[in-house]
Every structure is written in structure tokens, then in C-alpha cells.
Design a protein around this motif. Structure first.
Motif, PDB file in Angstrom:
ATOM      1  N   VAL A   1      36.072  46.989  37.537  1.00  0.00           N
ATOM      2  CA  VAL A   1      37.110  47.945  37.930  1.00  0.00           C
ATOM      3  C   VAL A   1      37.950  47.493  39.005  1.00  0.00           C
ATOM      4  O   VAL A   1      38.979  47.374  38.946  1.00  0.00           O
ATOM      5  CB  VAL A   1      36.544  49.369  38.275  1.00  0.00           C
ATOM      6  N   LEU A   2      37.291  47.109  39.992  1.00  0.00           N
ATOM      7  CA  LEU A   2      37.560  46.471  41.335  1.00  0.00           C
ATOM      8  C   LEU A   2      38.618  45.108  41.055  1.00  0.00           C
ATOM      9  O   LEU A   2      39.327  44.953  41.615  1.00  0.00           O
ATOM     10  CB  LEU A   2      36.839  46.378  42.444  1.00  0.00           C
TER      11      LEU A   2
ATOM     12  N   VAL B   1      35.983  38.005  36.186  1.00  0.00           N
ATOM     13  CA  VAL B   1      35.812  36.871  37.322  1.00  0.00           C
ATOM     14  C   VAL B   1      36.312  37.029  38.619  1.00  0.00           C
ATOM     15  O   VAL B   1      35.481  36.857  39.765  1.00  0.00           O
ATOM     16  CB  VAL B   1      36.581  35.738  36.605  1.00  0.00           C
ATOM     17  N   ALA B   2      37.496  37.820  38.905  1.00  0.00           N
ATOM     18  CA  ALA B   2      38.269  37.820  40.265  1.00  0.00           C
ATOM     19  C   ALA B   2      37.384  39.202  40.984  1.00  0.00           C
ATOM     20  O   ALA B   2      37.030  38.791  41.924  1.00  0.00           O
ATOM     21  CB  ALA B   2      39.517  38.332  39.931  1.00  0.00           C
ATOM     22  N   GLY B   3      37.037  40.000  40.324  1.00  0.00           N
ATOM     23  CA  GLY B   3      35.813  40.785  41.070  1.00  0.00           C
ATOM     24  C   GLY B   3      34.543  40.194  41.530  1.00  0.00           C
ATOM     25  O   GLY B   3      34.112  40.451  42.434  1.00  0.00           O
ATOM     26  N   PHE B   4      34.068  39.595  40.537  1.00  0.00           N
ATOM     27  CA  PHE B   4      32.810  38.997  40.832  1.00  0.00           C
ATOM     28  C   PHE B   4      33.023  38.141  42.230  1.00  0.00           C
ATOM     29  O   PHE B   4      32.165  37.830  43.244  1.00  0.00           O
ATOM     30  CB  PHE B   4      32.177  38.242  39.683  1.00  0.00           C
TER      31      PHE B   4
ATOM     32  N   ALA C   1      39.933  41.221  46.814  1.00  0.00           N
ATOM     33  CA  ALA C   1      39.280  41.246  48.176  1.00  0.00           C
ATOM     34  C   ALA C   1      39.855  42.333  48.895  1.00  0.00           C
ATOM     35  O   ALA C   1      39.025  43.029  49.686  1.00  0.00           O
ATOM     36  CB  ALA C   1      39.271  39.924  48.753  1.00  0.00           C
ATOM     37  N   VAL C   2      41.340  42.538  48.699  1.00  0.00           N
ATOM     38  CA  VAL C   2      41.939  43.527  49.681  1.00  0.00           C
ATOM     39  C   VAL C   2      41.568  45.030  49.060  1.00  0.00           C
ATOM     40  O   VAL C   2      41.032  45.881  49.904  1.00  0.00           O
ATOM     41  CB  VAL C   2      43.385  43.263  49.419  1.00  0.00           C
ATOM     42  N   VAL C   3      41.136  45.063  47.854  1.00  0.00           N
ATOM     43  CA  VAL C   3      40.751  46.272  47.259  1.00  0.00           C
ATOM     44  C   VAL C   3      39.346  46.644  47.630  1.00  0.00           C
ATOM     45  O   VAL C   3      38.806  47.778  48.000  1.00  0.00           O
ATOM     46  CB  VAL C   3      40.653  46.263  45.820  1.00  0.00           C
ATOM     47  N   LEU C   4      38.432  45.694  47.711  1.00  0.00           N
ATOM     48  CA  LEU C   4      36.844  45.737  48.017  1.00  0.00           C
ATOM     49  C   LEU C   4      36.928  46.047  49.532  1.00  0.00           C
ATOM     50  O   LEU C   4      36.004  47.009  50.016  1.00  0.00           O
ATOM     51  CB  LEU C   4      36.351  44.296  47.900  1.00  0.00           C
ATOM     52  N   LEU C   5      38.034  45.511  50.451  1.00  0.00           N
ATOM     53  CA  LEU C   5      37.878  45.756  51.957  1.00  0.00           C
ATOM     54  C   LEU C   5      38.141  47.283  52.247  1.00  0.00           C
ATOM     55  O   LEU C   5      37.580  47.930  52.943  1.00  0.00           O
ATOM     56  CB  LEU C   5      38.606  44.885  52.486  1.00  0.00           C
TER      57      LEU C   5
ATOM     58  N   VAL D   1      45.227  34.789  42.830  1.00  0.00           N
ATOM     59  CA  VAL D   1      46.062  36.025  43.140  1.00  0.00           C
ATOM     60  C   VAL D   1      45.036  37.289  42.864  1.00  0.00           C
ATOM     61  O   VAL D   1      45.200  38.215  43.669  1.00  0.00           O
ATOM     62  CB  VAL D   1      47.374  36.162  42.364  1.00  0.00           C
ATOM     63  N   ALA D   2      44.607  37.232  41.713  1.00  0.00           N
ATOM     64  CA  ALA D   2      43.427  38.371  41.381  1.00  0.00           C
ATOM     65  C   ALA D   2      42.405  38.532  42.387  1.00  0.00           C
ATOM     66  O   ALA D   2      42.017  39.634  42.661  1.00  0.00           O
ATOM     67  CB  ALA D   2      43.042  38.148  40.016  1.00  0.00           C
TER      68      ALA D   2
END
Length: 85
Positions: A33-34, A12-15, A70-74, A64-65
Motif C-alpha cells: 500500500v505504501l 518493490v519500492a515499498g520493500f 520513503a516520503v510516505v513512510l516518514l 522515483v517510487a
């Protein structure tokens, strides 16, 4: 939290984060994964700033997730996509 709850929260958070960052998503597996990595990163970041990290399966933990994802995706887009966000 159980591993299944982490996976569901990560999906859900990754989506959500992938829709916020690049509007098209990165595919189900990459979002998973992200998202899971983002949940861990988000929990760590929030702990570093004095807040609680992921506390369970609730809206705060989802927030939080999503922030962590979002940080990991950036970072992912800056490193592997040569700066295109």
C-alpha cells in the motif's frame, strides 16, 4: 503502465523504502500500500520539480517510487507512530 506493473513496482519500492526507513519493514500488505501510494506521490513530487515522474517499468521509475514511498513512510511514522522513525 498496467495495474499489475504498478503493483509490482509498488511492492518493490515499498520493500526497499521500508528497509531504508525503519530497517524491519512494515509487513507485505503495508509495504504494498505504501509503495503504490509512494509511487504516485513520487511521480507527483518529481513532476512538481520539473522532472519526469514514473515513466514505465524501469530503474528510473523504481527510484522515483522509492523516493515517494520513503516520503510516505516518514509521514506515516510521524503521524501514526508518534514521531518514532
Amino acid at each position: 503502465m498496467s495495474i499489475l506493473a504498478w503493483i509490482v513496482l509498488g511492492i518493490v519500492a515499498g520493500f526497499i523504502a521500508s528497509k531504508l526507513i525503519n530497517k524491519s519493514g512494515s509487513g507485505l500488505v503495508m509495504d504494498l500500500v505504501l509503495g503504490v501510494v509512494g509511487a504516485v506521490v513520487g511521480g507527483w513530487l518529481f513532476n512538481q520539480f520539473g522532472s519526469a515522474g514514473v515513466t514505465g517499468f524501469n530503474l528510473y521509475s523504481l527510484f522515483v517510487a522509492v523516493v515517494g514511498a520513503a516520503v510516505v513512510l516518514l509521514i506515516y511514522h510521524l503521524v501514526f507512530r508518534r514521531g518514532r522513525v
